[in-house]
Each structure stands twice: as C-alpha cells, then as structure tokens.
Design a protein around this motif. Structure first.
Motif, mmCIF file in Angstrom:
data_model
loop_
_atom_site.group_PDB
_atom_site.id
_atom_site.type_symbol
_atom_site.label_atom_id
_atom_site.label_comp_id
_atom_site.label_asym_id
_atom_site.label_seq_id
_atom_site.Cartn_x
_atom_site.Cartn_y
_atom_site.Cartn_z
ATOM 1 N N SER A 119 0.931 -14.814 -3.412
ATOM 2 C CA SER A 119 1.741 -14.935 -2.194
ATOM 3 C C SER A 119 2.329 -16.323 -2.001
ATOM 4 O O SER A 119 3.276 -16.496 -1.219
ATOM 5 C CB SER A 119 0.908 -14.571 -0.966
ATOM 6 O OG SER A 119 -0.213 -15.433 -0.832
ATOM 7 N N GLY A 120 1.778 -17.331 -2.714
ATOM 8 C CA GLY A 120 2.350 -18.667 -2.669
ATOM 9 C C GLY A 120 2.459 -19.249 -1.277
ATOM 10 O O GLY A 120 1.476 -19.313 -0.532
ATOM 11 N N GLU A 121 3.675 -19.627 -0.885
ATOM 12 C CA GLU A 121 3.874 -20.318 0.392
ATOM 13 C C GLU A 121 3.593 -19.436 1.609
ATOM 14 O O GLU A 121 3.496 -19.947 2.727
ATOM 15 C CB GLU A 121 5.308 -20.846 0.471
ATOM 16 C CG GLU A 121 6.376 -19.764 0.439
ATOM 17 C CD GLU A 121 7.780 -20.336 0.341
ATOM 18 O OE1 GLU A 121 8.298 -20.841 1.363
ATOM 19 O OE2 GLU A 121 8.346 -20.279 -0.771
ATOM 20 N N TRP A 122 3.473 -18.127 1.406
ATOM 21 C CA TRP A 122 3.225 -17.233 2.534
ATOM 22 C C TRP A 122 1.742 -16.878 2.694
ATOM 23 O O TRP A 122 1.392 -16.044 3.519
ATOM 24 C CB TRP A 122 4.061 -15.956 2.373
ATOM 25 C CG TRP A 122 5.517 -16.242 2.475
ATOM 26 C CD1 TRP A 122 6.236 -16.536 3.608
ATOM 27 C CD2 TRP A 122 6.451 -16.323 1.400
ATOM 28 N NE1 TRP A 122 7.541 -16.776 3.307
ATOM 29 C CE2 TRP A 122 7.721 -16.651 1.956
ATOM 30 C CE3 TRP A 122 6.365 -16.137 0.022
ATOM 31 C CZ2 TRP A 122 8.860 -16.805 1.182
ATOM 32 C CZ3 TRP A 122 7.507 -16.288 -0.763
ATOM 33 C CH2 TRP A 122 8.737 -16.622 -0.188
ATOM 34 N N PHE A 156 -10.864 -12.637 -4.861
ATOM 35 C CA PHE A 156 -9.794 -11.896 -4.189
ATOM 36 C C PHE A 156 -8.863 -12.855 -3.447
ATOM 37 O O PHE A 156 -7.635 -12.736 -3.526
ATOM 38 C CB PHE A 156 -10.390 -10.867 -3.228
ATOM 39 C CG PHE A 156 -9.423 -9.798 -2.786
ATOM 40 C CD1 PHE A 156 -9.093 -8.752 -3.627
ATOM 41 C CD2 PHE A 156 -8.842 -9.848 -1.527
ATOM 42 C CE1 PHE A 156 -8.201 -7.764 -3.221
ATOM 43 C CE2 PHE A 156 -7.946 -8.870 -1.120
ATOM 44 C CZ PHE A 156 -7.625 -7.822 -1.969
ATOM 45 N N ASN A 157 -9.432 -13.832 -2.738
ATOM 46 C CA ASN A 157 -8.595 -14.790 -2.010
ATOM 47 C C ASN A 157 -7.809 -15.689 -2.951
ATOM 48 O O ASN A 157 -6.666 -16.048 -2.661
ATOM 49 C CB ASN A 157 -9.468 -15.637 -1.070
ATOM 50 C CG ASN A 157 -9.725 -14.944 0.250
ATOM 51 O OD1 ASN A 157 -8.850 -14.272 0.788
ATOM 52 N ND2 ASN A 157 -10.922 -15.080 0.777
ATOM 53 N N ASP A 158 -8.418 -16.064 -4.070
ATOM 54 C CA ASP A 158 -7.683 -16.860 -5.058
ATOM 55 C C ASP A 158 -6.486 -16.084 -5.590
ATOM 56 O O ASP A 158 -5.403 -16.649 -5.808
ATOM 57 C CB ASP A 158 -8.609 -17.249 -6.214
ATOM 58 C CG ASP A 158 -9.586 -18.357 -5.848
ATOM 59 O OD1 ASP A 158 -9.413 -18.980 -4.777
ATOM 60 O OD2 ASP A 158 -10.537 -18.591 -6.624
ATOM 61 N N MET A 159 -6.681 -14.787 -5.826
ATOM 62 C CA MET A 159 -5.570 -13.951 -6.283
ATOM 63 C C MET A 159 -4.481 -13.896 -5.217
ATOM 64 O O MET A 159 -3.281 -14.030 -5.525
ATOM 65 C CB MET A 159 -6.084 -12.544 -6.603
ATOM 66 C CG MET A 159 -5.017 -11.521 -6.959
ATOM 67 S SD MET A 159 -4.241 -10.715 -5.515
ATOM 68 C CE MET A 159 -5.685 -9.968 -4.744
ATOM 69 N N GLU A 201 -0.618 -7.185 -8.674
ATOM 70 C CA GLU A 201 -1.653 -8.221 -8.799
ATOM 71 C C GLU A 201 -2.904 -7.842 -8.019
ATOM 72 O O GLU A 201 -4.033 -8.062 -8.481
ATOM 73 C CB GLU A 201 -1.112 -9.560 -8.305
ATOM 74 C CG GLU A 201 -0.081 -10.195 -9.217
ATOM 75 C CD GLU A 201 -0.691 -10.787 -10.474
ATOM 76 O OE1 GLU A 201 -1.913 -10.995 -10.516
ATOM 77 O OE2 GLU A 201 0.067 -11.033 -11.426
ATOM 78 N N VAL A 202 -2.731 -7.272 -6.834
ATOM 79 C CA VAL A 202 -3.888 -6.840 -6.040
ATOM 80 C C VAL A 202 -4.647 -5.752 -6.793
ATOM 81 O O VAL A 202 -5.885 -5.768 -6.873
ATOM 82 C CB VAL A 202 -3.443 -6.341 -4.650
ATOM 83 C CG1 VAL A 202 -4.636 -5.742 -3.896
ATOM 84 C CG2 VAL A 202 -2.839 -7.478 -3.837
ATOM 85 N N ILE A 203 -3.919 -4.808 -7.353
ATOM 86 C CA ILE A 203 -4.546 -3.722 -8.111
ATOM 87 C C ILE A 203 -5.315 -4.271 -9.309
ATOM 88 O O ILE A 203 -6.475 -3.892 -9.548
ATOM 89 C CB ILE A 203 -3.478 -2.707 -8.570
ATOM 90 C CG1 ILE A 203 -2.983 -1.895 -7.375
ATOM 91 C CG2 ILE A 203 -4.020 -1.781 -9.661
ATOM 92 C CD1 ILE A 203 -1.742 -1.074 -7.659
ATOM 93 N N ASP A 204 -4.704 -5.169 -10.066
ATOM 94 C CA ASP A 204 -5.367 -5.727 -11.244
ATOM 95 C C ASP A 204 -6.647 -6.465 -10.867
ATOM 96 O O ASP A 204 -7.670 -6.359 -11.554
ATOM 97 C CB ASP A 204 -4.420 -6.673 -11.988
ATOM 98 C CG ASP A 204 -3.349 -5.936 -12.777
ATOM 99 O OD1 ASP A 204 -3.500 -4.716 -12.987
ATOM 100 O OD2 ASP A 204 -2.362 -6.582 -13.173
ATOM 101 N N CYS A 205 -6.591 -7.210 -9.778
ATOM 102 C CA CYS A 205 -7.784 -7.944 -9.322
ATOM 103 C C CYS A 205 -8.882 -6.963 -8.921
ATOM 104 O O CYS A 205 -10.054 -7.137 -9.287
ATOM 105 C CB CYS A 205 -7.420 -8.855 -8.155
ATOM 106 S SG CYS A 205 -8.817 -9.813 -7.500
ATOM 107 N N TYR A 206 -8.509 -5.934 -8.189
ATOM 108 C CA TYR A 206 -9.499 -4.961 -7.725
ATOM 109 C C TYR A 206 -10.137 -4.211 -8.895
ATOM 110 O O TYR A 206 -11.366 -4.035 -8.933
ATOM 111 C CB TYR A 206 -8.846 -3.979 -6.756
ATOM 112 C CG TYR A 206 -9.819 -2.943 -6.218
ATOM 113 C CD1 TYR A 206 -10.909 -3.324 -5.445
ATOM 114 C CD2 TYR A 206 -9.645 -1.589 -6.490
ATOM 115 C CE1 TYR A 206 -11.800 -2.384 -4.950
ATOM 116 C CE2 TYR A 206 -10.527 -0.643 -6.002
ATOM 117 C CZ TYR A 206 -11.601 -1.050 -5.233
ATOM 118 O OH TYR A 206 -12.498 -0.108 -4.754
ATOM 119 N N ILE A 207 -9.332 -3.787 -9.845
ATOM 120 C CA ILE A 207 -9.868 -3.092 -11.016
ATOM 121 C C ILE A 207 -10.838 -3.999 -11.771
ATOM 122 O O ILE A 207 -11.911 -3.563 -12.222
ATOM 123 C CB ILE A 207 -8.729 -2.621 -11.949
ATOM 124 C CG1 ILE A 207 -7.922 -1.492 -11.279
ATOM 125 C CG2 ILE A 207 -9.282 -2.150 -13.287
ATOM 126 C CD1 ILE A 207 -8.690 -0.208 -11.056
#
Length: 319
Positions: free
Chosen positions: A146-149, A138-141, A197-203
């Motif tokens: 989010s890149g620089e943020w 999850f953190n890698d995603m 991207e968050v949704i895809d990772c969670y699924i």
C-alpha cells in the motif's frame, strides 16, 4: 444471462478481479488437497442488472467456511438511480483449525452517474488465537503493497472494525481505504496487485501453519467458537456492506451472509444483548431468538435466511 456494465473501467475491474478469484480458489484447492470449491451463480433482477458468481467450499476438515465471490451490478438503464455500477471481489476464509487465522478481503470498483469513480480496499487478518509473528508478517505485507496509503488504511481499518459495545476489534490487523483514487503515479493495476499480495501472504501463513499443526486443544476450540461469535456479532450489527446488501435486495441472501462462521456460541451472543447500543438491542435479541437453544449453534442456510429477514424487519421499524 447477466448484463454487464459497459464502461472500460468496469470491464477492466471485472476481468481482473475474476482472474484474482480463480487464482485464490486454485491456491486454496492446492493447499487443501481433496477440497473442491463449487460454483454458485446469482442474478440481480434475473440478470438484467448483473449478478455474480461465488466459489464456496462445504464444511470439511480444512475449512469451517470458505467463500470467494465476484459480482458486478449495474443500473445503466435506470435513470432514477444515482448508482451506475459496482464490481467487487469479496472473500472470507475460516479454517477449521483454531490456530489457522481467518482472512477477509474486499476489493471493489464503484461508478456513480455524477462521474465519481473509486476503489474500496479492505484486508483484515482474523485469528481466533493470536500469533504475533503472523501479525507482523501481515502488516509488513500491507505496508509494502500500500506504500504511502498504509497509515490511512490502518487508521480507517481500526475505526471500521472496532466494536464499541465490547471495547474490542474484530481481527488484529485491519486495512480499509474508502473512496480510493490514488494519484498520477498510481499503477492502473494497484488494487488488483493489492488483492494478489494479500492472498499470497495469507496462503504462505496457512502453509506454514498447516506444516506443524497439532490436534487442537479444548481450550483452543472454545476460543475459536467465542471468536467466531464475535465475528458474527460484528458483521450483523456493524458491517455496513453486509447490512446494505441485505436491505437493497433479497436475491443473494446466502451469498451476502457467506462471511458468517459455521458455528457460534449462542450463550455468549445472548450475554451481549445488554451491552449493545440501545437501538441495536432488539436486533441482537432477535438474532438470539432465531437460534436453537443450545450453546454451539450451526449457522445453516435456513438460519441465514432467517437472519436476513430479521435484519430487514429490524431496520424497517427504525424508519
């Protein structure tokens, strides 16, 4: 009939976040074959100032609670309001199995009448029983999308989801960007891509979990009940968005409290009264008092309505 905001940016946010909403619901339905999400619409001032639509799954073998909401509220006809419009995707998924983590996602676009415009991005993974591999993925995603943020989002998230009274965080991975405007290189769809991207990772996490889950143990179920109680406590005593939503209006109480888990531990919640900040102790006591006197309590729509009333009464006494 809902009256929507007229700015191009607000219309873009509503169109794109609605697409994300349908995308997530479709993924969840496919993941949980046999589970359907019903559509529930709510209106702000009979629709004259907007409203929203949420898709929610009833309690079943897959979901303890699941709600995916998109709303847009606008006050273009109210010169007394500093707020122009807000468009938001807000979703919480609590799976039934204690080894499958919960997820909270909030992506919103806000416009003020002084010209300020900004996004709010939130994503946090909430396992009842922690899995280090899930946390890393999850953190890698989050870092990738989010890149620089990333560092700023993690720092703000860790602050927002910290519970001082219990010296604990809600969840294991927290990302929160407030007042986000990006820079010249930021794609217009940055926030939409973030949500997707968050949704895809969670699924993907759930698919992997569901492929190998054994029936939960009594210990795991107890951990889940206790963690859901912590989630309940944090949302109702510290979450600014939930509190503001209840204090501003009473036209969507059940939807505003859609993030609450289906069951909590009343005895555990009661044990946190004395640990709470002195100003919040009456609120926590009121929440305990409105719950049936049993260890495991089902948080029904009727209880949600009473919770909303208790929160309004509490903050009215602080004025």
């Amino acid at each position: 009939m809902r009256v929507f905001a007229t700015s191009d940016e607000a219309q873009f946010a509503l169109t794109q976040l609605s697409k994300v909403q349908f995308y997530f619901v479709e993924k969840l339905e496919k993941l949980s074959t046999g589970t359907s999400f019903k559509s529930v619409e709510w209106l702000r001032d009979n629709g004259s100032h907007g409203g929203g639509k949420r898709f929610e799954a009833s309690t079943n073998t897959i979901f303890n609670r699941a709600s995916v909401n998109v709303s847009q509220v606008q006050y273009e006809d109210r010169p007394d309001k500093a707020f122009l419009s807000a468009t938001a995707l807000s979703t919480i998924i609590h799976p039934q199995h204690p080894l499958a983590p919960s997820i909270h996602i909030h992506v919103s676009w806000t416009e003020l009448k002084n010209g300020k415009q900004f996004w709010r991005l939130m994503a946090d993974l909430n396992p009842a029983v922690e899995d280090t591999n899930d946390n890393v993925l999850f953190n890698d995603m989050l870092k990738k999308v989010s890149g620089e943020w990333f560092d700023s989002g993690i720092e703000q998230g860790d602050q927002y989801f910290y519970i001082p009274a219990l010296n604990k965080h809600r969840g294991v991975s927290h990302f929160y960007l407030e007042g986000f405007t990006g820079n010249e290189q930021t794609p217009k769809a940055f926030s939409i891509d973030f949500a997707t991207e968050v949704i895809d990772c969670y699924i993907a996490l759930l698919e992997e979990k569901f492929s190998r889950l054994a029936p939960p143990s009594d210990s795991e179920l107890q951990q889940q009940l206790d963690y859901h109680t912590l989630y309940f406590y944090q949302v109702l005593t510290l979450d600014k968005g939930t509190t503001a939503g209840l204090l501003i209006h009473n036209q969507n109480d059940v939807g505003t409290l859609g993030s609450l888990p289906a069951y909590i531990n009343r005895d555990l919640l009661a044990s946190w009264i004395a640990l709470s900040d002195e100003a919040q102790q009456p609120l926590v006591q009121a929440l305990v008092d409105l719950l049936p006197k049993q260890k495991s309590v089902h948080v029904t729509p009727e209880i949600k309505a009473n919770i909303a009333l208790a929160i309004r009464q509490h903050y009215a006494t602080l004025k």
